[in-house]
Design an enzyme around this catalytic site. Structure first.
Site, PDB file in Angstrom:
ATOM      1  N   CYS A  73       0.802  -1.212   0.000  1.00  0.00           N
ATOM      2  CA  CYS A  73       0.000   0.000   0.000  1.00  0.00           C
ATOM      3  C   CYS A  73       0.838   1.266   0.000  1.00  0.00           C
ATOM      4  O   CYS A  73       0.316   2.360   0.053  1.00  0.00           O
ATOM      5  CB  CYS A  73      -0.959  -0.003   1.176  1.00  0.00           C
ATOM      6  SG  CYS A  73      -0.129  -0.207   2.735  1.00  0.00           S
ATOM      7  N   CYS A  76       0.872  -5.103   7.761  1.00  0.00           N
ATOM      8  CA  CYS A  76       1.380  -3.907   8.446  1.00  0.00           C
ATOM      9  C   CYS A  76       2.308  -4.300   9.590  1.00  0.00           C
ATOM     10  O   CYS A  76       3.278  -3.616   9.873  1.00  0.00           O
ATOM     11  CB  CYS A  76       0.238  -3.057   8.984  1.00  0.00           C
ATOM     12  SG  CYS A  76      -1.128  -2.887   7.846  1.00  0.00           S
TER      13      CYS A  76
HETATM   14  S1  FES Z   1      -2.756  -0.994   5.303  1.00  0.00           S
HETATM   15 FE1  FES Z   1      -1.288   0.423   4.666  1.00  0.00          FE
HETATM   16  S2  FES Z   1       0.001   0.500   6.385  1.00  0.00           S
HETATM   17 FE2  FES Z   1      -1.529  -0.840   7.053  1.00  0.00          FE
END
Ligand code: FES
Lengths: 406, 214
Positions: free
Chosen positions: B52, B126
């Site tokens: 992401c 994450c």
């Molecule tokens: S979903 Fe992007 S840092 Fe957790």
């Protein structure tokens, strides 16, 4: 600064996510109330109560038709905006696949349009997804170039749910009409998803030159679980739900009378008040943006320019705050009692940034820090002042935690 | 905004999408590096998430004689669970007078999620990011102190020769939620041009699913 802004003693519930859904206004709820337990009969019956309900159903249909500049039998009640979109797209595609298997839409449609298109693609249809410019507007010239003899449907949203951009539907409709005349053809049909526009824009189908139009109740203070598909008379589409043949055979199933009464009432009120309410919302929203610009550095506005409702919905403020991530900002805002939404990759199931932001060419970090505030009836200037009391501190803190310095 | 819309609360009737511990660390992050703070570190690790696009930096203060991390700071650009993961990791590293490097090396992302009382599946990556940042910081230390034999690099190995897809890509796909060969193929189109790679891909899927979700 070492800490997040101090929490208020009394947390205000500030709802700024009206594009997601709205509360039902008391007048609308009151109009619906009668039809749950008292006037409940199936309008197909022949006894008195049933006939009374049938009358209510017809009144609702007529009231909506009038606002749309349409005939009563052009109004098909469905289960939601999504159902209407599905019916328009699949209904046209399956009915007319002998004529052609090409459909044109845009890259910024709601999933309720994009997903049916993807399904059709897998079934051998060809879909053209039109590009948009940085403001989210389509290019009519490109649309015209994309239309081919085998194009059976063009589906373009009236207003975008994320960035509030309003597409020039009337102009597009006129062009499509012209092309049909030149080719002496009934195709392509022109469908617009007007879910976000129902409360604030003109819905007259003659002025818009649309053949199919989706509207729903839950973005204009009406109930959820109800939608309308306007279908021009004489135009043939295939039903998706078969059964007792309700809704001119296009959406079988016992009519949801409370919701039908609700959506008719909601549309009537929204359209009657739109001039005054739009003006109020534009003022509020523009004030909000001024405040954001004054109090937070490195912000950008997403979508069309403010001020003019013919290019942008009056209640939509979509901004990118560089150097922060939207989901964490959202959670912080929530802890101060503020509800809004984001197009950040972190907040999506697929971990991809919002397809609308991507289509508008936003850079990754811009999409990441995007926040959408959509205002509504209950919002006041005090609400905006409340948000602005906390937002700058939250941003400052999140920027401090972040290694990406801007 | 459909998918992008505020999914901060679970759809299954549970109140919060995040556990109390995640919330606590998210709303009261510990040990992050303040912008005017002078922190004397002797190792630093930085990672970005290809999933992401988020970023994390961890700074360590290491006692060479004891072979132990005695203090740390961090900065994170990312979602609530990314911030909470780094915050809780920094606490784990510092508690009880610090963490032996060997212990830090054997730390598993799962221990971070456990301490947080669990994370939603699509947020597991994450916490993995935090673990990787720590690993990078330790590698930095090993390089600086000439302990080259202790450096651990997650070497990339090409799996699908036609599309040039590596084991790392497959790991990422698993972290993004893929569970079956079909899911992975969907994300990467792996093994489609190179059917011989399929058994190896299936092994990797098993391995990473076990590693992160087992
Ligand atoms: S979903 Fe992007 S840092 Fe957790």
């Amino acid at each position: 600064m070492n800490n997040f802004p101090e929490k208020p003693k009394e947390k205000r519930g500030i709802y700024m996510d009206h594009a997601a859904t709205t509360y039902i206004e008391p007048d609308i709820k009151k109009a619906m109330d009668l039809y749950f337990s008292d006037l409940f009969a199936n309008p197909a019956g022949l006894y008195g109560l049933a006939q009374e309900i049938n009358g209510v159903l017809n009144d609702s249909r007529r009231s909506i038709a009038k606002i749309l500049g349409a005939l009563s039998d052009n109004i098909i009640f469905t289960g939601s905006g999504t159902s209407s979109d599905n019916l328009a797209i699949f209904g046209t595609a399956y009915q007319h696949q002998e004529i052609g298997k090409h459909i044109i839409t845009t890259k910024i449609e709601h999933k309720a349009v994009l997903e049916p298109c993807r399904r059709l693609e897998a079934q051998g249809f060809e879909i053209t997804y039109l590009d948009v410019n940085e403001y989210g507007q389509i290019d009519i010239k490109k649309l015209k170039q994309a239309i081919r003899p085998d194009t059976i449907l063009v589906s373009i949203m009236y207003a975008n749910n994320e960035i509030g951009t309003v597409e020039p539907i009337a102009e597009i409709g006129k062009e499509i009409l012209k092309i049909r005349k030149e080719n002496n053809s009934n195709f392509p049909y022109f469908h617009t998803d007007a879910c976000q526009a129902t409360g604030s824009l003109d819905l007259n189908v003659e002025k818009l030159h649309v053949d199919l139009m989706t509207i729903n109740g839950s973005k204009m203070y009406g109930p959820k679980g109800i939608g309308v598909l306007y279908k021009r008379r004489g135009l043939v589409i295939q039903p998706m739900v078969l059964g007792g043949g309700q809704e001119m055979g296009l959406n079988s199933g016992t009519e949801n009378i409370p919701n039908i009464v609700g959506i008719a009432k909601a549309l009537e009120l929204a359209q009657a008040n739109k001039t005054v309410e739009n003006k109020r919302l534009i003022e509020l929203r523009d004030y909000f943006w001024q405040e954001v610009k004054n109090k937070i550095s490195n912000v950008r506005l997403n979508g069309s320019e403010l001020g003019d409702e013919s290019i942008r919905l009056p209640n939509n403020l979509n901004i990118s705050i560089l150097g922060i991530e939207g989901e964490s900002a959202l959670l912080y805002l929530d802890s101060y009692g503020i509800a809004c939404s984001t197009g950040s990759a972190c907040n999506s199931k697929s971990l991809e940034a919002s397809h609308v932001h991507v289509a508008c060419g936003l850079k990754h970090e811009e999409a990441h820090g995007s926040l959408r505030f959509t205002l509504g009836h209950r919002n006041t200037k005090e609400d905006i002042d409340y948000v602005m009391k906390y937002l700058p501190g939250i941003v400052e803190k999140l920027r401090e935690i972040s290694p990406i310095k801007i | 905004m459909t998918d992008q819309e505020a999914t901060i609360r679970g759809n299954d009737g549970t109140n919060w999408f995040y556990s109390e511990e995640v919330k606590d660390h998210f709303f009261n992050p510990r040990n992050f590096l303040h912008h005017d703070e002078k922190f004397e570190s002797n190792a630093m690790g930085k990672v970005g998430s290809p999933a992401c696009g988020d970023e994390m930096i961890i700074w360590l203060k290491i006692n060479k004689d004891e072979d132990k991390i005695i203090d740390c700071r961090w900065q994170t650009f990312g979602c609530g669970s990314a911030i909470a993961s780094t915050s809780v990791l920094s606490e784990m590293v510092k508690e009880n007078g610090g963490m032996k490097i060997d212990t830090a090396l054997s730390l598993k992302p799962q221990e971070i999620t456990d301490r947080l009382g669990g994370l939603p599946i699509r947020k597991i990556h994450c916490s993995v990011l935090g673990d990787k940042a720590l690993q990078e910081a330790l590698n930095d230390w090993f390089r600086k102190t000439g302990q080259y034999d202790r450096i651990i690099t997650a070497g990339k190995k090409v799996i699908d020769k036609v599309l040039n897809i590596t084991d790392r890509d497959i790991e990422e796909a698993i972290l993004e939620g893929a569970r079956t060969l079909e899911d992975v193929q969907d994300k990467l189109k792996v093994g489609i041009g190179d059917p011989e790679a399929i058994p190896q891909i299936e092994d990797l899927i098993k391995f990473y699913t076990e590693k992160y979700y087992g």
